[in-house]
Design a protein around this motif. Structure first.
Motif, PDB file in Angstrom:
ATOM      1  N   LYS A 231       0.703  -1.127   0.129  1.00  7.96           N
ATOM      2  CA  LYS A 231      -0.261  -0.022  -0.095  1.00  7.96           C
ATOM      3  C   LYS A 231       0.984   1.203  -0.020  1.00  7.96           C
ATOM      4  O   LYS A 231       2.108   1.273   0.284  1.00  7.96           O
ATOM      5  CB  LYS A 231      -0.915   0.181   1.098  1.00  7.96           C
ATOM      6  CG  LYS A 231      -2.052  -1.173   1.245  1.00  7.96           C
ATOM      7  CD  LYS A 231      -2.953  -1.057  -0.053  1.00  7.96           C
ATOM      8  CE  LYS A 231      -4.122  -2.037  -0.117  1.00  7.96           C
ATOM      9  NZ  LYS A 231      -5.038  -1.804  -1.355  1.00  7.96           N
ATOM     10  N   TYR A 247      -3.647   3.019  10.780  1.00  6.65           N
ATOM     11  CA  TYR A 247      -3.939   3.963   9.294  1.00  6.65           C
ATOM     12  C   TYR A 247      -4.423   2.939   8.502  1.00  6.65           C
ATOM     13  O   TYR A 247      -5.167   3.308   7.365  1.00  6.65           O
ATOM     14  CB  TYR A 247      -2.327   4.292   9.158  1.00  6.65           C
ATOM     15  CG  TYR A 247      -2.580   5.125   7.748  1.00  6.65           C
ATOM     16  CD1 TYR A 247      -2.563   6.674   7.922  1.00  6.65           C
ATOM     17  CD2 TYR A 247      -2.228   4.738   6.545  1.00  6.65           C
ATOM     18  CE1 TYR A 247      -2.412   7.396   6.781  1.00  6.65           C
ATOM     19  CE2 TYR A 247      -2.254   5.401   5.264  1.00  6.65           C
ATOM     20  CZ  TYR A 247      -2.234   6.767   5.583  1.00  6.65           C
ATOM     21  OH  TYR A 247      -2.514   7.619   4.428  1.00  6.65           O
ATOM     22  N   GLY A 250      -8.098   2.775   8.957  1.00 11.80           N
ATOM     23  CA  GLY A 250      -8.929   3.922   8.679  1.00 11.80           C
ATOM     24  C   GLY A 250      -8.576   4.509   7.061  1.00 11.80           C
ATOM     25  O   GLY A 250      -9.638   4.964   6.713  1.00 11.80           O
ATOM     26  N   GLU A 251      -7.631   4.081   6.151  1.00  8.69           N
ATOM     27  CA  GLU A 251      -7.360   4.506   5.246  1.00  8.69           C
ATOM     28  C   GLU A 251      -7.440   3.343   3.893  1.00  8.69           C
ATOM     29  O   GLU A 251      -7.547   3.556   2.771  1.00  8.69           O
ATOM     30  CB  GLU A 251      -6.144   5.311   5.058  1.00  8.69           C
ATOM     31  CG  GLU A 251      -5.757   6.246   6.039  1.00  8.69           C
ATOM     32  CD  GLU A 251      -6.846   7.403   5.609  1.00  8.69           C
ATOM     33  OE1 GLU A 251      -7.273   7.654   4.430  1.00  8.69           O
ATOM     34  OE2 GLU A 251      -7.219   8.106   6.288  1.00  8.69           O
ATOM     35  N   PHE A 252      -7.054   2.082   4.182  1.00  6.21           N
ATOM     36  CA  PHE A 252      -7.005   1.035   3.231  1.00  6.21           C
ATOM     37  C   PHE A 252      -7.719  -0.064   3.163  1.00  6.21           C
ATOM     38  O   PHE A 252      -8.211  -0.450   2.083  1.00  6.21           O
ATOM     39  CB  PHE A 252      -5.344   0.558   3.202  1.00  6.21           C
ATOM     40  CG  PHE A 252      -4.302   1.668   3.029  1.00  6.21           C
ATOM     41  CD1 PHE A 252      -4.350   2.463   2.238  1.00  6.21           C
ATOM     42  CD2 PHE A 252      -3.052   1.402   3.736  1.00  6.21           C
ATOM     43  CE1 PHE A 252      -3.410   3.531   1.772  1.00  6.21           C
ATOM     44  CE2 PHE A 252      -2.140   2.406   3.367  1.00  6.21           C
ATOM     45  CZ  PHE A 252      -2.336   3.290   2.535  1.00  6.21           C
ATOM     46  N   SER A 455      -1.639  13.064   6.316  1.00  6.38           N
ATOM     47  CA  SER A 455      -2.706  12.353   6.248  1.00  6.38           C
ATOM     48  C   SER A 455      -2.687  11.033   7.555  1.00  6.38           C
ATOM     49  O   SER A 455      -3.587  10.635   8.000  1.00  6.38           O
ATOM     50  CB  SER A 455      -2.746  11.197   5.156  1.00  6.38           C
ATOM     51  OG  SER A 455      -1.695  10.368   4.966  1.00  6.38           O
ATOM     52  N   ALA A 456      -1.640  11.014   8.017  1.00  2.00           N
ATOM     53  CA  ALA A 456      -1.265   9.977   9.192  1.00  2.00           C
ATOM     54  C   ALA A 456      -1.463  10.740  10.374  1.00  2.00           C
ATOM     55  O   ALA A 456      -1.858  10.132  11.556  1.00  2.00           O
ATOM     56  CB  ALA A 456       0.009   9.550   9.123  1.00  2.00           C
ATOM     57  N   TYR A 459      -3.994   9.481  13.131  1.00  2.00           N
ATOM     58  CA  TYR A 459      -3.717   8.045  13.514  1.00  2.00           C
ATOM     59  C   TYR A 459      -2.496   8.014  14.724  1.00  2.00           C
ATOM     60  O   TYR A 459      -2.327   6.610  14.949  1.00  2.00           O
ATOM     61  CB  TYR A 459      -3.538   6.965  12.296  1.00  2.00           C
ATOM     62  CG  TYR A 459      -4.629   7.167  11.378  1.00  2.00           C
ATOM     63  CD1 TYR A 459      -5.737   6.488  11.673  1.00  2.00           C
ATOM     64  CD2 TYR A 459      -4.684   8.038  10.115  1.00  2.00           C
ATOM     65  CE1 TYR A 459      -6.853   6.458  10.937  1.00  2.00           C
ATOM     66  CE2 TYR A 459      -5.842   7.978   9.525  1.00  2.00           C
ATOM     67  CZ  TYR A 459      -6.874   7.385   9.686  1.00  2.00           C
ATOM     68  OH  TYR A 459      -8.021   7.324   8.703  1.00  2.00           O
TER      69      TYR A 459
END
Length: 631
Positions: A231, A247, A250-252, A455-456, A459
């Protein structure tokens, strides 16, 4: 405050703003001298000052409480397991500060916690850590505990319904080393994906990042996805496994784990990485024997992409690189060149070795030994990129081919090469081939790195210390304050000239083993070179769908080439990469081999603009590799 990679003194770095990302415009300032390669004729003076090995760290008490320790110290955390059947994903690194393993702690605490440990799960290298990278890890019943050990580095990398039938919640307790191509984090990703599908809980017992919270390197182009990078995260991600799992969730993950939790550490300060957090070092994989190796791996793992040795089969994996074509004069010239580049916190010396396994096995090879003299100033990715660039342009050294398939080549932009899998960005290879200065290449990914950092932020689990309020100075104190400011300014001016030494410790540790699904894999470079001498230590899942033909991990027995390991055909899609997913590095040549991805065009104009900007900024003398900092 934030510590940043700069050319300045430690005092200056300590006064940097907390979240400074890069120099103006994201461009790296490059001193003219550092931008030029120092060519040294035969008989030149010895390279650089006499290197000093990093002194052993004095014994000290741990500076933090690990997640496994917090689980039993906090009744509220332990209550999360009450009444549940528990599965544990772990390896030899799953220990407390007294080196008692988490599986033993969990078994001993069953009565108190009201839960039952019912299954174990093994990543690359296995639960016991002895399987060579690239060697398939079989499922079996553990004689000592009587528990079934399910392999997540063999015919499948993703837990199946059968594997999860007897558990309600999965615990993850493995030490990561901060590099994208180290396959343990992708074992965690697949386990989370399976937990979401089969309605299981997932708890991470958090552990520190040996590189602190520093981020560096390009963001993965998912067209190059493999088990050494599934990713879009940076090559050096700067997160703990708990933060990374948050992360991912929440994101992938298309379907996040509903019952997700991180047992956080108490007292974790990423800046303590230079002391190893006061914890004993347990090898996470065979070719990461010391914490110094872990500091280097995120950048020096890139050597897996060359036909030169990255040190497997020597006593200094990832701290030495060499090739039979380099003679004594060449080794001294190479060390002088690298020592001239302004790489902070590291010194290179000429060194010869005869690797016993992996690339160039049985051949006396000249090269350089890397000595980390200041781990705080040292930049793994920058250093590694400079070393790869310097080595690539030497006679006899080229990109590594045949890491997974005998017909695999690395000749054109359309080819997907091992260096592409490791960096996650084809433009890096194109620019190295074009002779572009590594610091100009680094400048090109700063905006993407800053975007990932932002973006991190939601988290992150460990807030930086807030600066203590300062009192207004009295009239009497004002003069002293002014003097102090002047002194600080002078220090800052001095600092401007130093160079940033961020190096490349990125995962060559994967299982590149060509025929086996390396259990020995987390060592990015620890793989068994089964088959293609997969030195890229990663899990190179083989092209055959469930085959163990994938781990070219350089890290294990010569096969799991950290970067090579999990290149399994499915890795990019999230499907189970064929058996070769090495923790040492996944050579997912099969998995991500598909798309090449867009790259930065390498033209005369590109080079000219980059160099001109770099030289203009060199006047300021500041070279900054983005790093998250604390007050």
């Amino acid at each position: 405050m934030k510590r940043c990679f700069t050319h300045g003194s430690v005092d200056e770095r300590m006064t940097m703003p907390r979240r400074v990302l890069t120099r103006a415009g994201g461009i790296v300032g490059i001193g003219a001298a550092a931008a030029l390669v120092l060519s040294t004729a035969a008989g030149a003076m010895p390279a650089g000052p006499t290197p000093q090995a990093l002194a052993p760290m004095a014994a000290q008490a741990p500076t933090l409480e690990l997640g496994i320790e917090a689980l039993f110290d906090d009744p509220a955390e332990l209550a999360l397991l009450e009444g549940k059947k528990v599965g544990l994903i772990t390896n030899p690194t799953g220990v407390d500060h007294d080196l008692t393993h988490s599986m033993d702690l969990l078994i001993a605490g069953e009565d108190e916690g009201g839960y039952e440990l019912t299954a174990l799960y093994a990543p690359e290298h296995g639960i016991l850590g002895g399987a060579p990278a690239g060697a398939g890890v079989e499922s079996y019943v553990d004689e000592r505990t009587g528990l079934t050990v399910w392999s997540l580095y063999g015919a499948t990398q993703r837990p199946t319904a059968e594997m999860l039938a007897d558990v309600d919640v999965l615990l993850f307790d493995i030490q990561d080393i901060g590099a994208r191509f180290y396959t343990y984090i992708w074992t965690m990703y697949y386990a989370m994906d399976a937990a979401a599908e089969f309605d299981k809980g997932f708890i991470v017992l958090d552990r520190p990042n040996p590189l602190g919270d520093r981020m560096d390197g390009p963001i993965l182009d998912e067209a190059l996805s493999s088990f050494v990078g599934l990713k879009a995260i940076p090559m050096q991600h700067g997160l703990t496994v708990g933060e990374l799992a948050s992360y991912f969730n929440g994101e992938f993950l298309d379907d996040p784990v509903e019952d997700f939790h991180v047992v956080t550490m108490d007292g974790y300060d990423p800046d303590d990485f230079t002391s190893g957090y006061g914890l004993p070092w347990v090898l996470p994989s065979p070719n990461i024997p010391t914490i110094e190796t872990a500091w280097a791996y995120a950048g020096m793992g890139l050597i897996e992409s060359l036909n030169a040795s990255e040190g497997r089969g020597t006593t200094t994996p990832f701290l030495w690189t060499g090739h039979p074509s380099i003679d004594e004069v060449g080794a001294y010239d190479l060390a002088a060149d690298l020592n001239s580049r302004g790489l902070e916190g590291v010194t290179f010396r000429p060194m010869f070795a005869n690797p016993t396994t992996s690339k160039q096995a049985g051949k006396l090879s000249g090269g350089v030994n890397l000595h980390i003299t200041d781990p705080e100033a040292y930049s793994p990715v920058r250093t590694g990129l400079h070393v790869v660039s310097a080595m690539y342009h030497l006679d006899g050294i080229d990109w590594r081919e045949g890491t997974i398939y005998p017909s695999q080549s690395c000749e054109t932009e359309a080819d997907t090469c091992w260096i592409d899998r490791l960096t996650g960005d084809k433009s890096v290879r194109m620019q190295i081939e074009a002779g572009i200065d590594p610091d100009v290449i680094i400048a090109g990914w700063q905006d993407d790195l800053a975007a990932f950092d932002a973006s991190a932020e939601p988290y992150r689990l460990y807030a930086a210390d807030e600066p203590e309020p300062t009192e207004e100075p009295t009239d009497d104190a004002a003069g002293a304050g002014d003097d102090g400011a002047a002194d600080g300014a002078a220090d800052g001016a001095e600092a401007d000239g130093s160079s940033d030494g961020a190096g490349a410790g990125a995962g060559a540790d994967g299982s590149d083993a060509q025929g086996a699904a390396g259990a020995d894999g987390a060592d990015g470079t620890d793989g068994t070179d089964a088959g293609a001498d997969g030195d890229a230590d990663g899990a190179q899942a083989g092209a055959d769908a469930g085959a163990s033909d994938g781990a070219d991990g350089a890290d294990g027995a010569d096969g799991a080439d950290g970067a090579d390991g999990a290149d399994g055909a499915d890795a990019a899609d999230g499907a189970q990469a064929a058996a070769g997913a090495g923790t040492d590095g996944a050579d997912d040549a099969g998995a991500g081999a598909a798309a090449a991805g867009d790259r930065l065009p390498v033209t005369g104009a590109t080079v000219t603009v980059g160099v001109v900007l770099a030289l203009l900024l060199s006047a300021g003398g500041v070279l900054l590799v983005r790093r998250r900092q604390h007050s």
